[in-house]
Design an enzyme around this catalytic site. Sequence first.
Site, short mmCIF file in Angstrom:
data_model
loop_
_atom_site.label_atom_id
_atom_site.label_comp_id
_atom_site.label_asym_id
_atom_site.label_seq_id
_atom_site.Cartn_x
_atom_site.Cartn_y
_atom_site.Cartn_z
N LYS A 118 36.35 45.74 57.17
CA LYS A 118 36.36 46.12 55.75
C LYS A 118 35.22 47.05 55.38
CE LYS A 118 38.67 42.06 54.03
NZ LYS A 118 38.48 41.01 53.03
N LYS A 160 30.91 38.95 51.45
CA LYS A 160 32.23 38.97 52.09
C LYS A 160 32.14 39.27 53.59
CE LYS A 160 35.62 40.93 49.70
NZ LYS A 160 36.39 41.94 48.91
N TYR A 204 30.66 40.90 41.94
CA TYR A 204 31.74 39.94 41.72
C TYR A 204 32.31 40.20 40.34
CZ TYR A 204 34.02 35.32 41.71
OH TYR A 204 34.92 34.30 41.67
N LYS A 239 47.20 34.29 47.39
CA LYS A 239 48.25 34.55 46.41
C LYS A 239 49.24 33.39 46.30
CE LYS A 239 47.58 39.28 47.83
NZ LYS A 239 47.94 40.26 48.88
N ASN A 291 45.76 46.69 53.89
CA ASN A 291 46.47 45.92 54.91
C ASN A 291 47.41 46.85 55.65
OD1 ASN A 291 45.33 43.35 54.48
ND2 ASN A 291 46.57 43.11 52.65
N ARG A 293 49.99 46.31 57.57
CA ARG A 293 51.16 45.56 58.05
C ARG A 293 52.10 45.31 56.89
NH1 ARG A 293 50.03 41.05 55.32
NH2 ARG A 293 47.84 40.49 55.15
N VAL A 296 53.58 39.58 52.85
CA VAL A 296 54.44 38.44 52.50
C VAL A 296 55.26 38.76 51.25
CG1 VAL A 296 54.38 36.03 51.69
CG2 VAL A 296 52.87 36.76 53.55
N ARG A 339 55.64 31.54 45.87
CA ARG A 339 55.43 31.06 47.24
C ARG A 339 55.50 29.53 47.21
NH1 ARG A 339 50.88 34.50 50.50
NH2 ARG A 339 51.29 36.53 49.57
P1 ADP Z 1 41.08 38.78 52.16
O1 ADP Z 1 41.23 39.87 53.17
O2 ADP Z 1 40.37 37.58 52.69
O3 ADP Z 1 42.36 38.47 51.46
P2 ADP Z 1 40.24 40.49 49.92
O4 ADP Z 1 39.11 41.44 50.00
O5 ADP Z 1 41.61 41.06 49.99
O6 ADP Z 1 40.06 39.37 51.05
O7 ADP Z 1 40.10 39.63 48.60
C1 ADP Z 1 40.95 38.52 48.33
C2 ADP Z 1 40.76 38.08 46.91
O8 ADP Z 1 39.39 37.71 46.67
C3 ADP Z 1 41.06 39.14 45.87
O9 ADP Z 1 42.43 39.22 45.56
C4 ADP Z 1 40.23 38.62 44.71
O10 ADP Z 1 40.86 37.53 44.08
C5 ADP Z 1 38.99 38.10 45.37
N1 ADP Z 1 37.94 39.14 45.44
C6 ADP Z 1 37.68 39.98 46.47
N2 ADP Z 1 36.65 40.82 46.16
C7 ADP Z 1 36.26 40.52 44.90
C8 ADP Z 1 35.25 41.02 44.01
N3 ADP Z 1 34.41 42.01 44.36
N4 ADP Z 1 35.15 40.45 42.77
C9 ADP Z 1 35.97 39.45 42.40
N5 ADP Z 1 36.92 38.93 43.19
C10 ADP Z 1 37.08 39.44 44.44
#
Ligand code: ADP
Length: 448
Positions: A118, A160, A204, A239, A291, A293, A296, A339
């Site tokens: 990422k 993260k 955040y 989700k 993503n 791929r 879902v 889901r």
């Molecule tokens: P993963 O690959 O684990 O799914 P993502 O980066 O796609 O991680 O983030 C998944 C979820 O986490 C997002 O849909 C959101 O709900 C939350 N999230 C991610 N980054 C942030 C952020 N900077 N601020 C608030 N929520 C976040």
Amino acid sequence: MPVFEKVLIANRGEIALRIHRACREMGIKTVAVHSTADADAMHVRLADESVCIGPPPARDSYLNIPAIVSAAAVTGADAIHPGVGFLSENAAFAEIVEAHGITFIGPSPAHIQAMGDKITAKRTMVELGVPCVPGSEGEVKTLETARAEAKRIGYPILVKAAAGGGGRGMKVAEGPENLEEAFHMARRESAAAFGNDAVYMERYLSRPRHIEIQIAADNHGSVVHFGERDCSIQRRHQKVVEEAPSPALNAAERERIGRRAVDAISRMGYRSLGTFEFLYEDGEFFFIEMNTRLQVEHPITEAITGIDLVRLQIQIASGAPLGMTQKDITFSGHAIECRITAEDPVTFQPRPGKVTNYHVPGGLGVRVDSALYAGYPVPPHYDSLIAKLVVHGSTRNECLLRLRRSLDEFVIEGLPTTIPLHQRLMADPDFINGDYHIRWLEQEFLTS
Ligand code: ADP
């Protein structure tokens, strides 16, 4: 002549069935692979051939690269579809498959690799002019750097995992007093889940929506987008319900973000399906990840565009051109996906067990993607998703009414499911008004 003669589906459950269906309609034979726990699974029953690839734990079967590649060689499959999860974003797998002269139905290993990290993905997007969530300059290696970066970015902060997925390896620090714990916990969780403890930091965002753009690109330089999906109904960053179009976007915003994604994809030279995930707050989009791929929640996009995305993905992998331009993609009505998982609807504890009675809803605009059948023992070893209920209506209101009656008709007996949760959600005034954000489900709905 079909584009491939035989496709091996390196997955299980509803998504394996979904891919099998696309292949069948294209005149392509299918090979199912399965663990010993899945010998009686529906994807095995429906496929033309099947190969047992190992014992129940996923690392010994659905993640077992040598066993899967051998199964493809033995059965003479000319392509492998990885589905979602498991090996679908594993660049080494894609590379090994191609090295055996078998087509990997997905993007190039280099693109999987780049977007799977990422930090690299965000850096690439910044270079391509895609707006990202404000955050650290790459990896944050020490607590001191974390402190300095947090001060610059501003609290609250999200730590993260660079290799993250499925909402794991993500920890919030509300203020400086929580940063040390969040930093160490995110690293530990990431090391345990992904074998990689690299982390980065982001602002955040407090009440954003999760809005993602579906794209497709062929090998000949054509790229299109299929609009957005709103996936803000989440629990633990995963989700639960998705809808398309988003109740929060207008046509101009859709066009603007869709074009951005198409432009980035064109410049990356990417091929296959892909999804750009954004957080959307106060009229602004912030990229979080891509993503590489199938997703879902792809059926809601299929419902409003009338386009079979899996078929398209297989055609692209065979080298065929997209066969459409942006103006051929039109949106009709509204779609919502629930889901349904084999979990307690209140505690969310996974509760696998035997399905004793099973009846699916039907009628105009109702689609159920599921590998369940009466008598099927849901194994305890895998993801708890057992069915996706996808409903389409000419308006959002019609879609909601149809979804409610479909949930009422759905019978899955023998084990608890989250159907009651969805029934409650579809009757909630905030949901009905489209008035929600990524923390609404956990902070407002589940606590009330
Ligand atoms: P993963 O690959 O684990 O799914 P993502 O980066 O796609 O991680 O983030 C998944 C979820 O986490 C997002 O849909 C959101 O709900 C939350 N999230 C991610 N980054 C942030 C952020 N900077 N601020 C608030 N929520 C976040």
